[in-house]
Design an enzyme around this catalytic site. Structure first.
Site, PDB file in Angstrom:
ATOM      1  N   TYR A  53       0.866  -1.174   0.050  1.00  0.00           N
ATOM      2  CA  TYR A  53       0.031   0.089   0.021  1.00  0.00           C
ATOM      3  C   TYR A  53       0.719   1.172  -0.164  1.00  0.00           C
ATOM      4  CZ  TYR A  53      -4.248  -2.873   1.128  1.00  0.00           C
ATOM      5  OH  TYR A  53      -5.150  -3.612   0.861  1.00  0.00           O
ATOM      6  N   SER A 211     -13.741  -4.073  -0.153  1.00  0.00           N
ATOM      7  CA  SER A 211     -14.709  -3.385  -1.203  1.00  0.00           C
ATOM      8  C   SER A 211     -15.954  -3.799  -0.912  1.00  0.00           C
ATOM      9  CB  SER A 211     -14.348  -3.667  -2.713  1.00  0.00           C
ATOM     10  OG  SER A 211     -15.065  -3.044  -3.495  1.00  0.00           O
ATOM     11  N   LEU A 213     -18.485  -1.700  -0.619  1.00  0.00           N
ATOM     12  CA  LEU A 213     -19.590  -0.651  -1.270  1.00  0.00           C
ATOM     13  C   LEU A 213     -19.313  -0.624  -2.796  1.00  0.00           C
ATOM     14  CD1 LEU A 213     -19.661   2.284   1.311  1.00  0.00           C
ATOM     15  CD2 LEU A 213     -20.920   0.272   1.049  1.00  0.00           C
ATOM     16  N   GLY A 215     -16.622  -0.242  -4.712  1.00  0.00           N
ATOM     17  CA  GLY A 215     -16.069   0.773  -5.326  1.00  0.00           C
ATOM     18  C   GLY A 215     -16.639   2.083  -5.246  1.00  0.00           C
ATOM     19  N   GLY A 216     -17.643   2.111  -4.515  1.00  0.00           N
ATOM     20  CA  GLY A 216     -18.730   3.168  -4.463  1.00  0.00           C
ATOM     21  C   GLY A 216     -19.987   3.386  -5.081  1.00  0.00           C
ATOM     22  N   LEU A 217     -20.179   2.255  -5.761  1.00  0.00           N
ATOM     23  CA  LEU A 217     -21.371   1.991  -6.410  1.00  0.00           C
ATOM     24  C   LEU A 217     -22.579   1.944  -5.423  1.00  0.00           C
ATOM     25  CD1 LEU A 217     -20.705  -0.432  -9.393  1.00  0.00           C
ATOM     26  CD2 LEU A 217     -21.429   2.180  -9.506  1.00  0.00           C
ATOM     27  N   LEU A 218     -22.061   1.386  -4.218  1.00  0.00           N
ATOM     28  CA  LEU A 218     -23.450   0.955  -3.098  1.00  0.00           C
ATOM     29  C   LEU A 218     -23.359   2.031  -2.374  1.00  0.00           C
ATOM     30  CD1 LEU A 218     -22.799  -2.940  -2.748  1.00  0.00           C
ATOM     31  CD2 LEU A 218     -24.541  -1.746  -4.028  1.00  0.00           C
ATOM     32  N   GLY A 219     -22.771   3.120  -2.308  1.00  0.00           N
ATOM     33  CA  GLY A 219     -22.717   4.255  -1.447  1.00  0.00           C
ATOM     34  C   GLY A 219     -23.420   5.623  -1.701  1.00  0.00           C
ATOM     35  N   GLY A 220     -24.365   5.505  -2.678  1.00  0.00           N
ATOM     36  CA  GLY A 220     -25.365   6.486  -3.013  1.00  0.00           C
ATOM     37  C   GLY A 220     -24.823   7.131  -4.263  1.00  0.00           C
TER      38      GLY A 220
END
Length: 322
Positions: A53, A211, A213, A215-220
């Site tokens: 990382y 992941s 969410l 990559g953000g698709l499930l985060g609104g």
């Protein structure tokens, strides 16, 4: 904060795991320190990182940030169950990647030095190494345990049969074996239900979804775009493929009166074998928002509705056979 056992171990970890992948490339060191301190204030004791990382080969940027945070004292190390990973390349010379006994030894020592600690709570294989037999893998890990450098061993991105193979070799050696598996698992990506989830249940591994969410698709994401927020090219591409599901999902979250991100995390917390989803906040505000997922209760009707929107899998082989 709610706590649970990590798999079949006696180790207690928070139901949310603080992911640190953004520390360095996205989040400044100062803000990373603030997020980790606030995580402790919220009761989060489970942190996840990896030697790669920071994404500058060989530098271990994120582990170094964590090490400088630990070095401030104040019980920071003692309060933290730190999990890190090895596998990815840390140099261009042979044996500076994967899971050979040589790399396991060197990678562990390097992570300990970067994080300024004398032991790692959970040492995870970031991927399966098809060129290294599990006999070699376990011998190297057992030596690290005997030296007191690591306490538990976990896997990441293993298939169900990799987990079984690893566990049977550990059983032959009379050792504990894997205690956790870190898998790509969320409402949109549910292939782990075929064999990984059953393997974790059978062998007593805690499942740590990454992941959570998507990559953000499930985060609104639709709400944010409607408010004028920009979205990355990758998010737009994925949204085009799943728009119908995301529209139905966000509408259902509105019915529940809950934020989509919290519903996505709460769904994982309701799933079999799941110990703690990995959250990756870039800011303090995002961290405070994700903790609210622990307050979301989904009844059977709500869970069934989510299964309608995002169909999952039955356990193999029933999913594709009788």
């Amino acid at each position: 904060m709610d706590y649970t056992q990590l798999g079949r171990t006696g180790l207690k970890v928070s139901r949310l795991c603080l992911g640190t992948m953004n520390f360095g490339p996205v989040t400044t060191e100062e803000d990373s320190f603030a997020i980790m301190d606030h995580a402790h204030e919220l009761g989060i004791n489970f942190f996840d990182t990896a030697n790669v990382y920071g994404w500058k080969k060989g530098e271990g940027i994120t582990e170094n940030i964590i090490g400088r945070w630990f070095a401030q004292g104040g019980g920071r190390r003692e309060k933290t169950v730190i999990a890190t990973k090895l596998y990815g390349g840390m140099g261009d010379w042979p044996n500076e990647d994967r899971l050979s006994a040589l790399n396991i030894r060197r990678a562990c020592d390097a992570s300990l030095k970067r994080m300024q600690t004398d032991y790692i709570d959970l040492y995870q294989a970031h991927h399966v190494d098809r060129n290294t037999p599990f006999e070699e893998f376990w011998e190297a890990m057992d030596i690290l345990k005997q030296q007191g450098k690591i306490l538990y061993v976990g896997s990441s991105n293993f298939a169900g049969w990799h987990i079984a193979k690893a566990q049977e070799e550990a059983r032959r050696r009379g050792t504990v074996g894997l205690v956790s598996e870190q898998s790509h698992y969320n409402l949109l990506v549910r292939a782990a239900e075929l064999e990984v989830v059953p393997a974790c249940e059978d062998y007593g591994l805690g499942l740590i979804p990454w992941s959570p969410l998507a990559g953000g698709l499930l985060g609104g994401v639709l709400r944010k775009i409607d408010k004028g927020r920009s979205a990355s090219e990758n998010i737009v591409k994925e949204l085009d493929k799943h728009r119908d599901k995301i529209e139905r999902y966000e509408a259902f979250c509105d019915e529940l009166g809950e934020d989509p991100a919290n519903v996505g995390l709460a769904w994982l917390l309701h799933q079999r074998a799941v110990t703690a989803p990995i959250i990756g906040p870039r800011t303090l505000e995002q961290l405070d928002g994700t903790v609210k997922a622990l307050e979301v209760t989904l009844d059977e009707k709500a869970l069934a509705r989510l299964d309608e929107i995002f169909p999952g899998f039955k356990t193999a082989p029933e999913e594709y056979a009788w």
